[in-house]
Write a protein that holds these residues in place. Structure first.
Motif, PDB file in Angstrom:
ATOM      1  N   GLN B  13       0.788  -1.082   0.173  1.00 34.73           N
ATOM      2  CA  GLN B  13       0.005  -0.012   0.009  1.00 34.73           C
ATOM      3  C   GLN B  13       0.941   1.443  -0.063  1.00 34.73           C
ATOM      4  OE1 GLN B  13      -3.041  -1.415  -0.695  1.00 34.73           O
ATOM      5  NE2 GLN B  13      -3.960   0.289   0.808  1.00 34.73           N
ATOM      6  N   PRO B  14       0.538   2.301  -0.538  1.00 33.27           N
ATOM      7  CA  PRO B  14       1.144   3.534  -0.408  1.00 33.27           C
ATOM      8  C   PRO B  14       0.834   4.259   0.755  1.00 33.27           C
ATOM      9  CG  PRO B  14      -0.699   3.814  -1.859  1.00 33.27           C
ATOM     10  CD  PRO B  14      -0.843   2.472  -1.715  1.00 33.27           C
ATOM     11  N   VAL B  15       1.917   5.163   0.986  1.00 29.79           N
ATOM     12  CA  VAL B  15       1.805   6.168   2.285  1.00 29.79           C
ATOM     13  C   VAL B  15       0.429   6.811   2.171  1.00 29.79           C
ATOM     14  CG1 VAL B  15       2.866   7.959   3.488  1.00 29.79           C
ATOM     15  CG2 VAL B  15       4.269   5.890   2.900  1.00 29.79           C
ATOM     16  N   GLY B  16      -0.340   6.849   3.289  1.00 33.20           N
ATOM     17  CA  GLY B  16      -1.537   7.803   3.143  1.00 33.20           C
ATOM     18  C   GLY B  16      -2.797   7.077   2.759  1.00 33.20           C
ATOM     19  N   SER B  17      -2.501   5.721   2.455  1.00 34.25           N
ATOM     20  CA  SER B  17      -3.921   4.991   2.020  1.00 34.25           C
ATOM     21  C   SER B  17      -4.288   4.357   3.261  1.00 34.25           C
ATOM     22  CB  SER B  17      -3.402   3.988   0.993  1.00 34.25           C
ATOM     23  OG  SER B  17      -2.391   3.112   1.251  1.00 34.25           O
ATOM     24  N   LYS B  80      -4.644   6.342   7.271  1.00 28.87           N
ATOM     25  CA  LYS B  80      -3.781   6.715   6.672  1.00 28.87           C
ATOM     26  C   LYS B  80      -2.356   5.768   6.989  1.00 28.87           C
ATOM     27  CE  LYS B  80      -5.254  11.394   5.725  1.00 28.87           C
ATOM     28  NZ  LYS B  80      -4.886  12.982   5.581  1.00 28.87           N
ATOM     29  N   LEU B  81      -1.992   5.080   6.430  1.00 28.18           N
ATOM     30  CA  LEU B  81      -0.705   4.354   6.574  1.00 28.18           C
ATOM     31  C   LEU B  81       0.369   5.048   6.536  1.00 28.18           C
ATOM     32  CD1 LEU B  81      -1.422   1.022   4.822  1.00 28.18           C
ATOM     33  CD2 LEU B  81      -1.268   1.319   6.982  1.00 28.18           C
ATOM     34  N   LEU B  82       1.271   4.967   7.431  1.00 29.34           N
ATOM     35  CA  LEU B  82       2.859   5.365   7.629  1.00 29.34           C
ATOM     36  C   LEU B  82       3.838   4.354   6.918  1.00 29.34           C
ATOM     37  CD1 LEU B  82       2.662   6.895  11.160  1.00 29.34           C
ATOM     38  CD2 LEU B  82       2.134   8.164   9.034  1.00 29.34           C
ATOM     39  N   LEU B  83       5.055   4.761   6.901  1.00 24.82           N
ATOM     40  CA  LEU B  83       5.864   3.767   6.332  1.00 24.82           C
ATOM     41  C   LEU B  83       6.221   2.974   7.393  1.00 24.82           C
ATOM     42  CD1 LEU B  83       8.634   5.961   4.591  1.00 24.82           C
ATOM     43  CD2 LEU B  83       7.182   4.271   3.581  1.00 24.82           C
ATOM     44  N   SER B  84       6.046   3.363   8.831  1.00 24.68           N
ATOM     45  CA  SER B  84       6.465   2.517   9.748  1.00 24.68           C
ATOM     46  C   SER B  84       5.505   1.509  10.284  1.00 24.68           C
ATOM     47  CB  SER B  84       6.668   3.682  11.057  1.00 24.68           C
ATOM     48  OG  SER B  84       5.477   4.215  11.446  1.00 24.68           O
ATOM     49  N   ASP B  85       4.391   1.520   9.390  1.00 21.31           N
ATOM     50  CA  ASP B  85       3.309   0.519   9.674  1.00 21.31           C
ATOM     51  C   ASP B  85       3.793  -0.784   8.816  1.00 21.31           C
ATOM     52  OD1 ASP B  85       0.890   3.041   9.532  1.00 21.31           O
ATOM     53  OD2 ASP B  85       1.629   2.120  11.240  1.00 21.31           O
ATOM     54  N   SER B  86       4.791  -0.889   8.078  1.00 17.29           N
ATOM     55  CA  SER B  86       5.066  -1.969   7.524  1.00 17.29           C
ATOM     56  C   SER B  86       5.553  -3.157   8.698  1.00 17.29           C
ATOM     57  CB  SER B  86       6.492  -1.942   6.459  1.00 17.29           C
ATOM     58  OG  SER B  86       5.838  -0.746   5.516  1.00 17.29           O
ATOM     59  N   GLY B  87       5.101  -4.550   8.239  1.00 21.01           N
ATOM     60  CA  GLY B  87       5.556  -5.404   9.126  1.00 21.01           C
ATOM     61  C   GLY B  87       4.470  -6.716   9.050  1.00 21.01           C
ATOM     62  N   PHE B  88       4.630  -7.487   9.722  1.00 26.19           N
ATOM     63  CA  PHE B  88       3.783  -8.886   9.540  1.00 26.19           C
ATOM     64  C   PHE B  88       2.930  -8.788  10.761  1.00 26.19           C
ATOM     65  CE2 PHE B  88       3.074 -12.796   7.553  1.00 26.19           C
ATOM     66  CZ  PHE B  88       3.394 -13.865   8.545  1.00 26.19           C
ATOM     67  N   TYR B  89       1.676  -8.824  10.299  1.00 28.52           N
ATOM     68  CA  TYR B  89       0.515  -8.774  11.127  1.00 28.52           C
ATOM     69  C   TYR B  89      -0.086 -10.116  11.565  1.00 28.52           C
ATOM     70  CZ  TYR B  89       1.004  -3.678  10.996  1.00 28.52           C
ATOM     71  OH  TYR B  89       1.748  -2.739  10.894  1.00 28.52           O
ATOM     72  N   LEU B  90      -0.081 -10.441  12.682  1.00 30.86           N
ATOM     73  CA  LEU B  90      -0.409 -11.807  13.164  1.00 30.86           C
ATOM     74  C   LEU B  90      -1.788 -11.602  14.121  1.00 30.86           C
ATOM     75  CD1 LEU B  90       2.828 -13.163  13.960  1.00 30.86           C
ATOM     76  CD2 LEU B  90       1.300 -14.165  12.098  1.00 30.86           C
ATOM     77  N   CYS B  91      -2.853 -12.322  13.571  1.00 31.13           N
ATOM     78  CA  CYS B  91      -4.100 -12.425  14.487  1.00 31.13           C
ATOM     79  C   CYS B  91      -4.042 -13.809  15.372  1.00 31.13           C
ATOM     80  CB  CYS B  91      -5.245 -12.545  13.722  1.00 31.13           C
ATOM     81  SG  CYS B  91      -6.739 -12.649  14.659  1.00 31.13           S
ATOM     82  N   ALA B  92      -4.410 -13.785  16.472  1.00 32.04           N
ATOM     83  CA  ALA B  92      -4.435 -14.921  17.283  1.00 32.04           C
ATOM     84  C   ALA B  92      -5.695 -15.154  18.095  1.00 32.04           C
ATOM     85  CB  ALA B  92      -3.284 -14.947  18.144  1.00 32.04           C
ATOM     86  N   TRP B  93      -6.225 -16.297  18.521  1.00 24.22           N
ATOM     87  CA  TRP B  93      -7.215 -16.362  19.473  1.00 24.22           C
ATOM     88  C   TRP B  93      -6.972 -17.323  20.708  1.00 24.22           C
ATOM     89  CZ3 TRP B  93     -10.091 -20.641  21.080  1.00 24.22           C
ATOM     90  CH2 TRP B  93      -9.711 -21.949  20.231  1.00 24.22           C
ATOM     91  N   SER B  94      -7.640 -17.007  21.903  1.00 28.76           N
ATOM     92  CA  SER B  94      -7.668 -18.002  22.940  1.00 28.76           C
ATOM     93  C   SER B  94      -8.844 -18.126  23.435  1.00 28.76           C
ATOM     94  CB  SER B  94      -6.598 -17.392  23.897  1.00 28.76           C
ATOM     95  OG  SER B  94      -6.990 -16.577  24.626  1.00 28.76           O
ATOM     96  N   SER B  95      -9.096 -19.313  24.248  1.00 27.83           N
ATOM     97  CA  SER B  95     -10.201 -19.454  24.915  1.00 27.83           C
ATOM     98  C   SER B  95     -10.287 -18.363  26.153  1.00 27.83           C
ATOM     99  CB  SER B  95     -10.356 -20.737  25.719  1.00 27.83           C
ATOM    100  OG  SER B  95     -11.031 -21.039  26.568  1.00 27.83           O
ATOM    101  N   THR B 112       3.595  -4.243   3.299  1.00 30.16           N
ATOM    102  CA  THR B 112       4.342  -3.211   2.776  1.00 30.16           C
ATOM    103  C   THR B 112       3.952  -1.854   2.469  1.00 30.16           C
ATOM    104  OG1 THR B 112       5.767  -5.295   2.068  1.00 30.16           O
ATOM    105  CG2 THR B 112       6.534  -2.988   1.306  1.00 30.16           C
ATOM    106  N   VAL B 113       4.506  -0.920   3.135  1.00 21.05           N
ATOM    107  CA  VAL B 113       4.049   0.493   2.804  1.00 21.05           C
ATOM    108  C   VAL B 113       4.996   1.233   2.161  1.00 21.05           C
ATOM    109  CG1 VAL B 113       3.189   2.627   3.902  1.00 21.05           C
ATOM    110  CG2 VAL B 113       2.514   0.383   5.067  1.00 21.05           C
ATOM    111  N   LEU B 114       4.867   1.664   0.911  1.00 21.70           N
ATOM    112  CA  LEU B 114       6.014   2.466   0.194  1.00 21.70           C
ATOM    113  C   LEU B 114       5.669   3.932   0.009  1.00 21.70           C
ATOM    114  CD1 LEU B 114       5.591  -0.241  -2.778  1.00 21.70           C
ATOM    115  CD2 LEU B 114       7.275  -0.367  -0.875  1.00 21.70           C
TER     116      LEU B 114
END
Lengths: 115, 114
Positions: B13-17, B80-95, B112-114
């Motif tokens: 995604q582009p920055v700001g999207s 609005k995305l920032l460059l620093s928002d780039s990363g690997f996002y993990l969702c998890a659940w528990s009882s 990836t934010v460009l």
């Protein structure tokens, strides 16, 4: 605050040798400790946990971990490493704040097993 | 058996999207839900957790928000995305039962934010 530390960024072992991935913890009260493994571009997989009872906990894929209260450690071990064990390993402790059952993770240790 | 799904798997995604990552859990009711971010291939940071519909707690101030519109649906968003928002996002659940419950993770979403 609850925290765990993994002092080694990387551990290298030869296939067939025993492996140890280190973890130390800092908690208030009794610790609930976990180990997870992550393969490239994948989510984390649960290996084992310690709540109470026997200090030696057995988990998936032949892994085990030893809880040592006096040394505040929870090292992950395996008697004979496989190349397929190469991955990123995380130690974690249960959060004791408003996050309830959330886990606080260490920075991870990359295990590399050579053939 | 319980399963957890995350999508999209990869996003550029582009920055700001804006951003919307979705996570759903099947085979259980009233789970605890979590969003973690993993930067630079290691180091998991807890972003949000939820113990019920509409109940969201944030662990760190940031450019992101989370919502839980249904019992087994957890959405991570940004206006609005920032460059620093780039990363690997993990969702998890528990009882939601008391005790040292295991977190089960989804396969992750790489942003990836460009």
């Amino acid at each position: 605050a609850q925290s765990v530390a993994q002092p080694e960024d990387q551990v290298n072992v030869a296939e067939g040798n025993p492996l140890t991935v280190k973890c130390t913890y800092s908690v208030s009260g009794n610790p609930y400790l976990f180990w997870y493994v992550q393969y490239p571009n994948r989510g984390l997989q649960f290996l084992l946990k310690y709540i109470t009872g026997d200090n030696l906990v057995k988990g998936s894929y032949g892994f085990e971990a030893e809880f040592n209260k006096s040394q505040t450690s929870f090292h992950l071990k395996k008697p004979s490493a496989l190349v397929s064990d190469s991955a990123l390993y995380f130690c974690a402790v249960r959060a004791l704040n408003q996050a309830g059952t959330a886990l606080i993770f260490g920075k991870g240790t990359t295990l590399s097993v050579s053939s | 058996s319980q399963t957890i799904h995350q999508w999209p798997a990869t996003l550029v995604q582009p920055v700001g999207s804006p951003l919307s990552l979705e996570c759903t859990v099947e085979g259980t009711s009233n789970p605890n839900l979590y969003w973690y971010r993993q930067a630079a291939g290691r180091g998991l940071q807890l972003l949000f957790y939820s113990v019920g519909i509409g109940q969201i707690s944030s662990e760190v101030p940031q450019n992101l928000s989370a919502s839980r519109p249904q019992d087994r649906q957890f959405i991570l968003s940004s206006k609005k995305l920032l460059l620093s928002d780039s990363g690997f996002y993990l969702c998890a659940w528990s009882s939601n039962r008391a005790g040292a419950n295991v977190l089960t993770f989804g396969a992750g979403s790489r942003l990836t934010v460009l």
